[in-house]
Design a protein around this motif. Structure first.
Motif, PDB file in Angstrom:
ATOM      1  N   ASN A 193       0.805  -1.225   0.000  1.00 54.09           N
ATOM      2  CA  ASN A 193       0.000   0.000   0.000  1.00 54.09           C
ATOM      3  C   ASN A 193       0.838   1.276   0.000  1.00 54.09           C
ATOM      4  N   VAL A 194       2.123   1.161   0.331  1.00 47.81           N
ATOM      5  CA  VAL A 194       2.972   2.360   0.338  1.00 47.81           C
ATOM      6  C   VAL A 194       3.922   2.387  -0.864  1.00 47.81           C
ATOM      7  N   PRO A 196       4.517   3.021  -4.752  1.00 49.12           N
ATOM      8  CA  PRO A 196       3.803   3.717  -5.839  1.00 49.12           C
ATOM      9  C   PRO A 196       3.504   2.836  -7.043  1.00 49.12           C
ATOM     10  N   TYR A 199      -0.012   1.330  -7.223  1.00 46.34           N
ATOM     11  CA  TYR A 199      -1.077   2.205  -7.718  1.00 46.34           C
ATOM     12  C   TYR A 199      -0.977   2.378  -9.232  1.00 46.34           C
ATOM     13  N   GLU A 216     -11.368   5.599  -8.283  1.00 40.41           N
ATOM     14  CA  GLU A 216     -10.182   4.812  -7.932  1.00 40.41           C
ATOM     15  C   GLU A 216      -9.063   5.024  -8.941  1.00 40.41           C
ATOM     16  N   ARG A 219      -7.584   8.394  -8.261  1.00 40.97           N
ATOM     17  CA  ARG A 219      -6.816   8.334  -7.020  1.00 40.97           C
ATOM     18  C   ARG A 219      -5.445   7.735  -7.273  1.00 40.97           C
ATOM     19  N   ASP A 220      -5.403   6.638  -8.041  1.00 42.52           N
ATOM     20  CA  ASP A 220      -4.130   5.995  -8.345  1.00 42.52           C
ATOM     21  C   ASP A 220      -3.225   6.929  -9.144  1.00 42.52           C
ATOM     22  N   VAL A 222      -3.205  10.218  -9.105  1.00 44.06           N
ATOM     23  CA  VAL A 222      -2.720  11.273  -8.209  1.00 44.06           C
ATOM     24  C   VAL A 222      -1.612  10.737  -7.304  1.00 44.06           C
ATOM     25  N   VAL A 223      -1.752   9.510  -6.819  1.00 42.46           N
ATOM     26  CA  VAL A 223      -0.726   8.924  -5.953  1.00 42.46           C
ATOM     27  C   VAL A 223       0.595   8.773  -6.702  1.00 42.46           C
ATOM     28  N   VAL A 224       0.549   8.276  -7.937  1.00 44.57           N
ATOM     29  CA  VAL A 224       1.777   8.099  -8.721  1.00 44.57           C
ATOM     30  C   VAL A 224       2.415   9.453  -9.010  1.00 44.57           C
ATOM     31  N   GLY A 226       2.024  12.205  -7.299  1.00 42.64           N
ATOM     32  CA  GLY A 226       2.509  12.740  -6.025  1.00 42.64           C
ATOM     33  C   GLY A 226       3.803  12.085  -5.591  1.00 42.64           C
ATOM     34  N   ALA A 227       3.934  10.777  -5.822  1.00 38.78           N
ATOM     35  CA  ALA A 227       5.171  10.079  -5.470  1.00 38.78           C
ATOM     36  C   ALA A 227       6.340  10.591  -6.301  1.00 38.78           C
TER      37      ALA A 227
END
Length: 244
Positions: A193-194, A196, A199, A216, A219-220, A222-224, A226-227
């Motif tokens: 879950n942590v 990248p 996602y 979803e 969200r994935d 944005v997470v990538v 952001g990472a």
């Protein structure tokens, strides 16, 4: 941070790449050649259509991480970085310039791999093309950003290469490619879950699934993204002005 200095740095890196044909070939051609090899090894269009999007997610990340980490390390060990940091060039200007230059190469890399897959290899997509392109490019930028970050901790090109399995293997094993993340042991799922890449892989599966892209997927994405931005910020924070 200066936009003019950042773009000047990006142009300098692009000019260097233009004269480094082997590096350009590694970045642009190798992912496509591996996808072609996979096509003939499988000899099954349905199996290839299932695995090709995953490779379009993984290989841009892998190649850009390797090339960026080694390229940045060469700047440091050759003394170029020390001379540049004596000018008004800021740390974030340098890393963002690298990110832009290698991001352009990532666009070429993904465009070639997709063109060959969709035409010559007959990759069958049930959904739209643009989500797949978006995820592949974001993953290439993520590999670039992590390569810039990890290069700060290497003392030689060999050490830079050693970071690749450290960064890559856990993300491949825990990203949901081999085993769905929900079926993993609880601790492994927490670790997944942590990461990248988890996602990015989920976003790629949604992109080729043919269904409506919901919250979803975004969200994935944005997470990538952001990472990648976080890796650039951490890279700027750990970048040393002097080479040990």
């Amino acid at each position: 941070m200066s936009f003019a200095i950042t773009m000047a740095t990006a142009r300098r890196i692009m000019n260097q790449l233009r004269h480094d044909h082997r590096t350009v070939a590694l970045m642009v051609l190798v992912p496509t050649l591996v996808i072609i090899l996979l096509y003939y090894v499988m000899d099954d269009e349905r199996a290839f259509s299932a695995w090709a999007p995953i490779l379009l997610c993984v290989f841009p990340f892998l190649v850009m991480f390797l090339v960026t980490s080694i390229g940045t390390l060469r700047e440091r060990t050759s003394g170029t970085l020390e001379r540049l940091m004596a000018t008004p060039l800021g740390k974030f200007d340098l890393l963002l310039g690298y990110g832009i230059a290698f991001g352009v190469m990532a666009c070429v890399q993904v465009a070639l791999a997709l063109t060959v897959s969709l035409t010559w290899l007959g990759l069958d997509l049930t959904g739209s093309l643009w989500p797949l392109v978006l995820v592949a490019l974001l993953n290439a930028l993520l590999g670039t950003a992590l390569g810039l970050f990890c290069s700060a901790f290497a003392r030689s090109e060999f050490q830079a290469v050693q970071f690749m399995p450290l960064v890559m293997i856990p993300q491949l094993l825990l990203g949901g490619i081999l085993v769905p993340r929900a079926q993993m042991a609880t601790v492994l799922e927490w670790v997944s879950n942590v990461l990248p890449m988890s996602y990015a892989i989920e976003a790629m599966k949604d992109a080729v699934g043919g269904g409506e892209l919901g919250g979803e997927f975004w969200r994935d994405v944005v997470v990538v993204a952001g990472a990648a931005l976080l890796a650039l910020v951490l890279g700027a924070a750990t970048l040393r002005r002097r080479t040990p």
